[in-house]
Each structure stands twice: as structure tokens, then as C-alpha cells.
Design a protein around this motif. Sequence first.
Motif, short mmCIF file in Angstrom:
data_model
loop_
_atom_site.label_atom_id
_atom_site.label_comp_id
_atom_site.label_asym_id
_atom_site.label_seq_id
_atom_site.Cartn_x
_atom_site.Cartn_y
_atom_site.Cartn_z
N ASP A 79 8.76 -0.72 0.89
CA ASP A 79 7.45 -1.33 1.13
C ASP A 79 6.67 -0.45 2.10
O ASP A 79 7.02 -0.35 3.28
CB ASP A 79 7.64 -2.74 1.68
N LEU A 80 5.60 0.17 1.62
CA LEU A 80 4.80 1.11 2.40
C LEU A 80 3.58 0.41 3.00
O LEU A 80 2.90 -0.34 2.31
CB LEU A 80 4.35 2.27 1.52
N GLY A 81 3.31 0.69 4.27
CA GLY A 81 2.20 0.02 4.94
C GLY A 81 2.46 -1.47 5.03
O GLY A 81 1.59 -2.29 4.75
N ALA A 82 3.67 -1.82 5.44
CA ALA A 82 4.18 -3.18 5.25
C ALA A 82 3.65 -4.23 6.23
O ALA A 82 3.57 -5.40 5.89
CB ALA A 82 5.71 -3.16 5.36
N SER A 83 3.34 -3.83 7.47
CA SER A 83 2.97 -4.80 8.50
C SER A 83 1.69 -5.58 8.10
O SER A 83 0.78 -4.98 7.52
CB SER A 83 2.73 -4.08 9.82
N ALA A 133 11.00 -1.41 5.02
CA ALA A 133 9.55 -1.53 5.24
C ALA A 133 9.10 -0.44 6.21
O ALA A 133 9.78 -0.18 7.21
CB ALA A 133 9.22 -2.90 5.80
N ILE A 134 7.97 0.16 5.91
CA ILE A 134 7.43 1.27 6.72
C ILE A 134 6.02 0.93 7.17
O ILE A 134 5.19 0.48 6.38
CB ILE A 134 7.37 2.58 5.89
N ASP A 135 5.73 1.17 8.45
CA ASP A 135 4.35 1.03 8.92
C ASP A 135 4.22 1.70 10.28
O ASP A 135 5.19 1.74 11.06
CB ASP A 135 3.94 -0.44 9.04
N LEU A 136 3.01 2.20 10.57
CA LEU A 136 2.72 2.73 11.90
C LEU A 136 2.67 1.62 12.94
O LEU A 136 3.03 1.82 14.09
CB LEU A 136 1.38 3.48 11.88
N VAL A 185 12.14 -0.05 -6.70
CA VAL A 185 10.71 -0.38 -6.66
C VAL A 185 10.09 0.22 -5.39
O VAL A 185 10.68 0.13 -4.31
CB VAL A 185 10.47 -1.91 -6.66
N VAL A 186 8.91 0.80 -5.53
CA VAL A 186 8.09 1.19 -4.38
C VAL A 186 6.80 0.41 -4.46
O VAL A 186 6.13 0.38 -5.51
CB VAL A 186 7.81 2.71 -4.39
N ILE A 187 6.44 -0.27 -3.36
CA ILE A 187 5.24 -1.10 -3.32
C ILE A 187 4.38 -0.69 -2.13
O ILE A 187 4.89 -0.27 -1.10
CB ILE A 187 5.57 -2.61 -3.25
N SER A 188 3.07 -0.83 -2.29
CA SER A 188 2.16 -0.53 -1.18
C SER A 188 0.91 -1.39 -1.27
O SER A 188 0.17 -1.32 -2.26
CB SER A 188 1.76 0.95 -1.19
N ASP A 189 0.69 -2.19 -0.25
CA ASP A 189 -0.54 -2.96 -0.12
C ASP A 189 -1.39 -2.42 1.03
O ASP A 189 -2.21 -3.12 1.60
CB ASP A 189 -0.19 -4.44 0.12
N ALA A 190 -1.15 -1.16 1.37
CA ALA A 190 -1.82 -0.55 2.51
C ALA A 190 -3.32 -0.42 2.28
O ALA A 190 -3.77 -0.12 1.18
CB ALA A 190 -1.23 0.83 2.79
N SER A 191 -4.08 -0.66 3.35
CA SER A 191 -5.53 -0.51 3.31
C SER A 191 -5.97 0.41 4.45
O SER A 191 -5.36 0.39 5.53
CB SER A 191 -6.24 -1.86 3.48
N PRO A 192 -7.02 1.19 4.23
CA PRO A 192 -7.56 1.98 5.34
C PRO A 192 -8.33 1.08 6.29
O PRO A 192 -8.63 -0.08 5.96
CB PRO A 192 -8.51 2.94 4.62
N LYS A 193 -8.63 1.61 7.46
CA LYS A 193 -9.50 0.87 8.37
C LYS A 193 -10.89 0.82 7.74
O LYS A 193 -11.47 1.84 7.39
CB LYS A 193 -9.55 1.55 9.74
#
Length: 203
Positions: free
Chosen positions: A48-52, A69-72, A106-114
Motif C-alpha cells: 500500500d503506497l501513500g498509505a497514511s 504500508a508506505i508513507d512519508l 497486489v500493489v495499491i495507491s490512493d496517494a494524492s499530491p498536495k
Amino acid sequence: MKPRRVEDRQDHYYWRAKKEGYRSRAAYKLKQMNAKFGLIKPGYWVLDLGASPGGWSQVAAELGASVIAIDLSPMKDIEGVTFIQGDMTSEETWEKIREIRDRFDVVISDASPKITGHWDIDHYRSVELVEAAFSIARRFLKPGGNFVVKMFQGEETPKLYAEFKKHFRFKKLHSPPASRKRSSEIYFIGKGFGGKFKPKKDE
């Protein structure tokens, strides 16, 4: 970006998430897409990318998957989820992932830019995130694996779709019911990854 308070007061999924213990309304987007397309199954490994803050990770774990899960940004613990705080585009983060697992179902990403409020800028920043997510999927997806990524619709969307669809048996752009009606977001769903991409050792 946190939802506006006025939108929250009028948002069925926001209040449903509060009631049912999900960390974000976005959890229902993944639940709906999984119900429709069968993306995540018990025993799967999910990246899960950009998970937070963790709404998608919660759903994946509930579906019986093991999740990394990965997130900055930091994320509170979730049972069944291993969290790595770091830049998803960095080799250092990839090495931390590989220490746990080198291939995922599975690779998932719901990441959004600022969000800036300037449509062109937001669209192109979204494109950068989408391309980064696909680059990671190339490295970590098993042949036959599934990929879900959010993008903001715009002039680059057809190009991204044309590139991604070449590498999946099933491919579709989809907007789940839980997406806000005014939102420009859409999800690329790919199933049956072709395994064509084998990164070079120096990538």
C-alpha cells in the motif's frame, strides 16, 4: 488533504467511516472496487503506497491480506499491517520492503499530491505520483498480480492508460460510488500483470 468541514457534514461516507472505525472515507472506495473486481483475497500480500492515515490498509487487512504500508507521514499501528515510514521512490525504502517481501500479489495507491487549487499543477503532480506507483509495481508485483492507482483526470490520463493497459490482462478506468461527485479522481485497475518488466540490477 483533509476534507473541508462543510463537505464532512454533508458526506455520508465520512460519517459512516467514523461510525465503523475506518480512518478515512477512502476505505469505502477500495471496498467497493474489491467487491466489483476481486482484487484482494485472503492470503495475499499487499503493498500500500501513500498509505497514511491507513484506510486502505485497514480494508486490505480485513480482507485477509498481509500488508506492507508506505508513507512519508507517520501512521498509527494496524493489526496485520507493517508500516515503513519513508519516501516510496527511494532505494532505501525499497530495500526495507525487500527485507520483508520481494514480490506482492497486489500493489495499491490512493496517494494524492498536495492540492494547490490550480488544476494543471494538481493534475501533473498527480501524474508524477501515478508514474512513481507504477514504477514500484514493476519492481514488486508478481506476474499475474493486480494494481490499483488513483489519478486526477486530465490531458495526461489517456497517455497513462495507454501505457499501463499494455501490461495487464484486464484493465479499466473506474470511479467507485464513494468518490465524491465533484472529484476529478479516477482509478486505474489492472489485473493479471504480464511480468514484462524485470528491473536491471542498477535500477
